[in-house]
Scaffold this active site. Sequence first.
Site, PDB file in Angstrom:
ATOM      1  N   GLU A   1      40.244 -39.255  -6.604  1.00 36.70           N
ATOM      2  CA  GLU A   1      40.647 -37.865  -6.033  1.00 36.70           C
ATOM      3  C   GLU A   1      40.490 -36.800  -7.160  1.00 36.70           C
ATOM      4  O   GLU A   1      39.866 -35.709  -6.704  1.00 36.70           O
ATOM      5  CB  GLU A   1      41.876 -37.843  -5.380  1.00 36.70           C
ATOM      6  CG  GLU A   1      42.497 -36.390  -4.922  1.00 36.70           C
ATOM      7  CD  GLU A   1      43.915 -36.652  -4.307  1.00 36.70           C
ATOM      8  OE1 GLU A   1      44.442 -35.354  -3.948  1.00 36.70           O
ATOM      9  OE2 GLU A   1      44.583 -37.849  -4.019  1.00 36.70           O
TER      10      GLU A   1
ATOM     11  N   GLY B   1      31.536  -5.688 -12.868  1.00 36.56           N
ATOM     12  CA  GLY B   1      32.196  -4.600 -12.844  1.00 36.56           C
ATOM     13  C   GLY B   1      32.748  -4.402 -11.347  1.00 36.56           C
ATOM     14  O   GLY B   1      33.127  -5.201 -10.930  1.00 36.56           O
TER      15      GLY B   1
ATOM     16  N   THR C   1      44.438 -29.862   4.459  1.00 36.02           N
ATOM     17  CA  THR C   1      43.345 -29.619   4.565  1.00 36.02           C
ATOM     18  C   THR C   1      42.646 -30.373   5.781  1.00 36.02           C
ATOM     19  O   THR C   1      43.076 -31.618   5.972  1.00 36.02           O
ATOM     20  CB  THR C   1      42.329 -29.960   3.450  1.00 36.02           C
ATOM     21  OG1 THR C   1      43.042 -29.295   2.370  1.00 36.02           O
ATOM     22  CG2 THR C   1      40.912 -29.670   3.643  1.00 36.02           C
TER      23      THR C   1
END
Length: 380
Positions: free
Chosen positions: A245, A342, A161
């Site tokens: 973390e 839905g 990341t």
Amino acid sequence: MLSTNDRTVYNEEQELFREQVRKFFDAKLHPHLARWEEEEIVDRQFWLDCGEAGLLCPTVPEEYGGLGLDFRYNAIIGEELCYAGSGAGLSIQNDIVADYILAYGSEEQKREWLPKMITGEVITAIAMTEPGTGSDLQGVKTTARKDGNHYVIQGSKTYITNGQNADLVIVVAKTDPELGSKGISLLLMEVDREGFARGRNLDKIGQHSADTSELFFNDVRVPATNCLGEEGMGFAYLMSQLPQERLTIAIGAQAAAQRAFDEGLNFVKERKAFGKTVFDFQNTRFVLADLATKIQVGWAHIDWALKRLIDGELTTAQASAAKLWHTELQNEVCDAALQLHGGAGYMNEYPIAQLWRDARVSRIYGGTNEIMKEVIGRSL
């Protein structure tokens, strides 16, 4: 808006800080979210704006340019960011890298990097995972061979990341492969060093605006003074930082679960079926009642864990349990809320679609939930 009326861990001053974070995100985050999702990276200007607003590394002491606050301020930023549905990697910088440098860095390293991290001038990453090594950090293959007054890094990392934006990377490497976990060290590596290369920005199922990269190290030379803490202590350092973390992951998961619930509730109160709203069906109310109960319990647990962390009492097993429970809850709520939408829930134009996609990785990163169960089980 994320409701905090019933929270027990925050005081009035911290709620005022939360209001500032919300105003900042309204101006600097929300207008760009859709574009960042498409481009699969967050603008560097956003990091500079965060720095100017005091949203980067607020726990860093004032002597290094920080605000000297406690972790609750980090938690507020994380809650609001995840409730907004953003994948920006602020928590890597705020909750992980800053604390490694504070805890184990030399005075020179602290003064060199922390002020720049606070302003957003420097973006950071931590490179643990490798193509063949995930939750088992003892198995890393990347090496850092000592050569005079330098280390020579050889290997590769993946799923990192902030990998595309990062200026500074903490690299987890074997400085003595024969010693196993006792041969692991942490090295600070500036990305402009010869032999370092970024791979592609990885194409993920979700969290598209979180740039996630492969990193390659081909005999990258870094000074021995770039070793973070003591050589060979890297694995111990990693283990000691795990509670914070994993709590960070739990906090984000809880906030995302709340957002998914709110999206589902709002949708069924407006959607009509068979002459009444979907909310008017008993099954809908029962599903929502069950989720609301679990979310209520979740916030109480987050506040408990936050207080324990601040008091220095949160154990690795407790943090692992938090990561396990809240990420499972996040996935349950996101899936149920999507079902309540839905067919609309399968459409990317609705926020629940992104929340559902983004949730799946939370049971994987920071140690898989199967590993969390192993950690908890060993503590019994």
